[in-house]
Design a protein around this motif. Structure first.
Motif, PDB file in Angstrom:
ATOM      1  N   THR A  22       0.843  -1.198   0.000  1.00 46.66           N
ATOM      2  CA  THR A  22       0.000   0.000   0.000  1.00 46.66           C
ATOM      3  C   THR A  22       0.873   1.242   0.000  1.00 46.66           C
ATOM      4  O   THR A  22       1.915   1.288   0.663  1.00 46.66           O
ATOM      5  CB  THR A  22      -0.883   0.005   1.273  1.00 46.66           C
ATOM      6  OG1 THR A  22      -1.709  -1.164   1.264  1.00 46.66           O
ATOM      7  CG2 THR A  22      -1.767   1.246   1.343  1.00 46.66           C
ATOM      8  N   HIS A  24       0.179   5.537   0.100  1.00 42.49           N
ATOM      9  CA  HIS A  24      -0.645   6.749   0.042  1.00 42.49           C
ATOM     10  C   HIS A  24       0.261   7.905  -0.344  1.00 42.49           C
ATOM     11  O   HIS A  24       1.407   7.970   0.075  1.00 42.49           O
ATOM     12  CB  HIS A  24      -1.249   7.066   1.415  1.00 42.49           C
ATOM     13  CG  HIS A  24      -2.197   6.009   1.921  1.00 42.49           C
ATOM     14  ND1 HIS A  24      -2.817   6.095   3.142  1.00 42.49           N
ATOM     15  CD2 HIS A  24      -2.633   4.852   1.366  1.00 42.49           C
ATOM     16  CE1 HIS A  24      -3.596   5.041   3.321  1.00 42.49           C
ATOM     17  NE2 HIS A  24      -3.489   4.259   2.266  1.00 42.49           N
ATOM     18  N   VAL A  29      -4.768   7.228  -2.516  1.00 40.44           N
ATOM     19  CA  VAL A  29      -4.296   5.857  -2.327  1.00 40.44           C
ATOM     20  C   VAL A  29      -3.793   5.359  -3.687  1.00 40.44           C
ATOM     21  O   VAL A  29      -4.569   4.983  -4.550  1.00 40.44           O
ATOM     22  CB  VAL A  29      -5.417   4.937  -1.812  1.00 40.44           C
ATOM     23  CG1 VAL A  29      -4.865   3.542  -1.542  1.00 40.44           C
ATOM     24  CG2 VAL A  29      -6.019   5.510  -0.532  1.00 40.44           C
ATOM     25  N   ASP A  32      -3.143  -0.056  -3.286  1.00 36.58           N
ATOM     26  CA  ASP A  32      -4.105  -0.384  -2.237  1.00 36.58           C
ATOM     27  C   ASP A  32      -4.095  -1.890  -1.934  1.00 36.58           C
ATOM     28  O   ASP A  32      -4.712  -2.670  -2.657  1.00 36.58           O
ATOM     29  CB  ASP A  32      -5.496   0.069  -2.725  1.00 36.58           C
ATOM     30  CG  ASP A  32      -6.526   0.076  -1.617  1.00 36.58           C
ATOM     31  OD1 ASP A  32      -6.172  -0.234  -0.470  1.00 36.58           O
ATOM     32  OD2 ASP A  32      -7.693   0.403  -1.913  1.00 36.58           O
ATOM     33  N   ARG A  33      -3.369  -2.292  -0.946  1.00 37.51           N
ATOM     34  CA  ARG A  33      -3.304  -3.695  -0.503  1.00 37.51           C
ATOM     35  C   ARG A  33      -3.084  -4.662  -1.670  1.00 37.51           C
ATOM     36  O   ARG A  33      -3.866  -5.580  -1.925  1.00 37.51           O
ATOM     37  CB  ARG A  33      -4.588  -4.067   0.252  1.00 37.51           C
ATOM     38  CG  ARG A  33      -4.656  -3.405   1.611  1.00 37.51           C
ATOM     39  CD  ARG A  33      -6.042  -3.389   2.179  1.00 37.51           C
ATOM     40  NE  ARG A  33      -6.856  -2.383   1.516  1.00 37.51           N
ATOM     41  CZ  ARG A  33      -8.152  -2.183   1.740  1.00 37.51           C
ATOM     42  NH1 ARG A  33      -8.788  -2.947   2.580  1.00 37.51           N
ATOM     43  NH2 ARG A  33      -8.799  -1.235   1.110  1.00 37.51           N
ATOM     44  N   LYS A 220      -5.702  -1.407  -6.985  1.00 43.35           N
ATOM     45  CA  LYS A 220      -6.226  -2.707  -6.553  1.00 43.35           C
ATOM     46  C   LYS A 220      -6.205  -3.705  -7.705  1.00 43.35           C
ATOM     47  O   LYS A 220      -6.441  -3.328  -8.849  1.00 43.35           O
ATOM     48  CB  LYS A 220      -7.692  -2.561  -6.139  1.00 43.35           C
ATOM     49  CG  LYS A 220      -7.939  -2.124  -4.732  1.00 43.35           C
ATOM     50  CD  LYS A 220      -9.453  -2.087  -4.546  1.00 43.35           C
ATOM     51  CE  LYS A 220      -9.872  -1.682  -3.161  1.00 43.35           C
ATOM     52  NZ  LYS A 220      -9.287  -2.465  -2.083  1.00 43.35           N
TER      53      LYS A 220
END
Ligand code: ATP
Ligand code: MG
Length: 322
Positions: A22, A24, A29, A32-33, A220
């Motif tokens: 991740t 920011h 963001v 993101d994961r 993502k």
């Protein structure tokens, strides 16, 4: 190269793994994961609209950008605070490579080899040969075409014989001939047992050279899988017959047919792309003769647009919203 040789495809060693990665930037963001795996011996396409987080991910894998959360593992070792030895094992082109304009291609490589240390002169000649620059190795870098510059860039990433190579839009700005020159080099890197992560917007190129792809949006993962698997999804075989109802019944009874639908007075048969002959035979055995049997394969572009279409490209998910 790492000690143990890459195993056969399928259970090949994981050379790069991110877990929950991740990043920011303020309230944006960017990544993101993100979970990503690249195996030895594979070219892994990394796709996503502009601003979806590909370069930020590449930057974190290279240790140039600090993750907000999550991990990057190279050969199972965590990258954070990693040794120079681990970094040697990653080659990368993240933007147009910078070289000394007045030095020759060979001397530029020598300068970089000196900085790394432990790179033999023979290795430089070998790489110049591999990227097709042997004849122009003595010419000043500034006289090179864009394609030659980019190929020298690839040679420079291979100086330390890295097991992981990251290419962020390596054919960006190249003409079709230059694109092909670079494109043809990429599968060879994987054939030598390296894992290659290739970020690109040229889906035709990605479809040609990649074994697997991961499509991301807003940082993502939307899709990840083999290129063949993704292309087969949504592919169908178009069948034209007079008696649609009887043909539908016959085809629906075949084990390899997933579904049969009517489209514009023809049948769209969801079945493996190579099942045209079997479909033809099954119909003919029941006295139905098809006037047309045409497989329609998806392109990677179809798949990409399909999985990303419901989203805006550059709109960012913000930290507050997630
Ligand atoms: N240094 C930075 N400061 C602030 N925001 C940044 C920074 N770097 C990237 N971003 C933002 O993070 C998001 C992801 O950018 P990134 O460059 O990783 O996308 P990308 O997938 O590589 O896009 P492209 O296909 O256009 O190269 C974007 O919204 C971008 O504006
Ligand atoms: Mg980018």
């Amino acid at each position: 190269m790492p000690n143990d040789a890459p195993a056969a495809h399928g259970n090949a060693r994981v050379v790069l793994e991110t877990e929950g990665l991740t990043r920011h930037f303020g309230h944006i963001v960017a990544v993101d994961r993100l979970d990503l795996r690249v195996h030895a011996g594979e070219v892994h396409g990394f796709l996503g609209p502009n601003g979806s987080g590909k370069s930020t991910t590449a930057g974190m894998v290279l240790g140039l950008i600090e993750p907000t959360a999550g991990q990057v593992r190279i050969f199972g070792q965590e990258l954070h605070g990693a040794s120079r030895e681990l970094r040697r094992n990653i080659g990368a082109i993240v933007e147009a490579p910078a070289f000394y304009p007045y030095l020759s291609g060979r001397d530029n490589l020598k300068a970089l080899a000196m900085a790394w240390g432990g790179v033999s002169e023979g290795r430089i000649d070998e790489l110049l040969e591999q990227v097709g620059l042997t004849e122009r190795a003595g010419s000043a870098f500034k006289t090179y075409s864009m394609g030659m510059k980019q190929r020298l860039g690839i040679a420079s990433t291979l100086l330390t014989d890295p097991a992981l190579v990251i290419l962020d839009e390596p054919t960006n700005g190249l003409d079709p001939a230059g694109q092909r020159e670079v494109r043809e080099l990429i599968p060879r890197l994987a054939a030598e047992g390296r894992g290659v992560l290739l970020a690109s917007h040229l889906l035709y190129e990605v479809q040609q050279v990649c074994d697997r792809v991961t499509i991301i949006q807003r940082g993502k993962v939307l899709e990840s899988g083999t290129v063949t698997g993704l292309l087969e999804r949504g592919s169908f075989i178009e069948v034209a017959v007079d008696d649609l109802t009887t043909a539908t019944n016959i085809l629906e009874a075949l084990s390899f047919v997933e579904s049969v639908t009517r489209e514009n007075g023809r049948l769209a048969v969801a079945a493996p792309a190579d099942s045209g002959a079997a479909i033809n035979r099954a119909l003919a055995e029941q006295g139905i003769f098809a006037s047309t049997i045409v497989p329609h394969m998806n392109t990677l572009e179809d798949v990409f647009l399909d999985v990303t279409e419901h989203e805006d490209g550059d709109t960012q998910r913000t930290a507050e919203a997630s």
